[in-house]
Write a protein that holds these residues in place. Structure first.
Motif, mmCIF file in Angstrom:
data_model
loop_
_atom_site.group_PDB
_atom_site.id
_atom_site.type_symbol
_atom_site.label_atom_id
_atom_site.label_comp_id
_atom_site.label_asym_id
_atom_site.label_seq_id
_atom_site.Cartn_x
_atom_site.Cartn_y
_atom_site.Cartn_z
ATOM 1 N N HIS A 1 0.857 -1.175 0.000
ATOM 2 C CA HIS A 1 0.000 0.000 0.000
ATOM 3 C C HIS A 1 0.896 1.228 0.000
ATOM 4 O O HIS A 1 2.103 1.114 -0.184
ATOM 5 N N HIS A 2 0.321 2.378 0.205
ATOM 6 C CA HIS A 2 1.091 3.622 0.126
ATOM 7 C C HIS A 2 2.244 3.600 1.123
ATOM 8 O O HIS A 2 2.062 3.280 2.288
ATOM 9 N N LYS B 1 1.733 12.386 0.129
ATOM 10 C CA LYS B 1 0.299 12.191 0.280
ATOM 11 C C LYS B 1 -0.167 10.997 -0.560
ATOM 12 O O LYS B 1 0.373 10.729 -1.632
ATOM 13 N N LYS B 2 -1.194 10.329 -0.072
ATOM 14 C CA LYS B 2 -1.795 9.244 -0.828
ATOM 15 C C LYS B 2 -2.545 9.814 -2.017
ATOM 16 O O LYS B 2 -3.001 10.970 -1.987
ATOM 17 N N ARG B 3 -2.698 8.997 -3.037
ATOM 18 C CA ARG B 3 -3.505 9.422 -4.168
ATOM 19 C C ARG B 3 -4.956 9.501 -3.728
ATOM 20 O O ARG B 3 -5.441 8.650 -2.989
ATOM 21 N N THR B 4 -5.637 10.518 -4.176
ATOM 22 C CA THR B 4 -7.045 10.658 -3.830
ATOM 23 C C THR B 4 -7.877 10.563 -5.092
ATOM 24 O O THR B 4 -7.472 11.041 -6.157
ATOM 25 N N ALA B 5 -9.022 9.959 -4.970
ATOM 26 C CA ALA B 5 -9.926 9.849 -6.113
ATOM 27 C C ALA B 5 -10.689 11.157 -6.249
ATOM 28 O O ALA B 5 -11.323 11.617 -5.302
ATOM 29 N N ARG B 6 -10.610 11.720 -7.404
ATOM 30 C CA ARG B 6 -11.322 12.966 -7.667
ATOM 31 C C ARG B 6 -12.411 12.693 -8.695
ATOM 32 O O ARG B 6 -12.240 11.836 -9.561
#
Length: 155
Positions: free
Chosen positions: A96-97, A102-107
């Motif tokens: 995982h990260h 920062k972790k990838r965020t779903a936009r």
């Protein structure tokens, strides 16, 4: 012959499949979900623990295996391949990260959607080669997003 007919019916295989398996070197089950013996070159538990220790060292915590393995090789140390590092990470739920970023965020998608013709138009400007080298024409093009048909154009 009786055995072959039973295998074909019970396993839902064709006779040709059985013939191919036997020709390739035995009557081993070739289906994807068949149980198979562990490979001879599989990492032992000690080697897996060594990989986990390397992954958890402070200077390796934020690095992917694609950077850890070459760094170890520069030091003259080989523990396992990059793919084995990934396998061990996945097995021990560490895939995982990693790191301080920062972790990838779903936009939400910012593109437009059309459920019918003439709802959304899109445009493009393209350079077209002219009759003389170095001379170009501008093609202004307007397309319907839904049907992909040309709504308007100008050169």
């Amino acid at each position: 012959m009786q055995e072959k007919a039973w295998l074909v019916k019970s396993l839902k295989l064709t006779q040709r499949t059985l013939q191919r398996w036997r020709k390739q070197g035995g009557a081993e089950d070739g289906r994807p979900n068949a149980t198979r013996p562990a490979p001879a070159n599989k990492l032992s538990e000690v080697e897996e623990q060594q990989v986990l220790e390397v992954l958890q060292q402070p200077h390796n915590r934020s690095l992917p295996p694609s950077q850890i393995v070459p760094a170890l090789a520069d030091e003259g140390l080989y523990i396992a391949s990059e793919s084995n590092f990934y396998r061990v990470m996945h097995k021990h739920d560490q895939q995982h990260h990693r790191g301080r970023s920062k972790k990838r965020t779903a936009r939400p998608l910012t593109s437009h959607a059309a459920s019918g013709p003439n709802e959304v138009w899109m445009w493009d400007i393209t350079w077209l080669p002219g009759p003389v080298k170095g001379l170009f024409f501008y093609l202004y093009l307007i397309l319907d997003l839904y049907s992909r048909k040309i709504v308007g154009w100008e050169i």
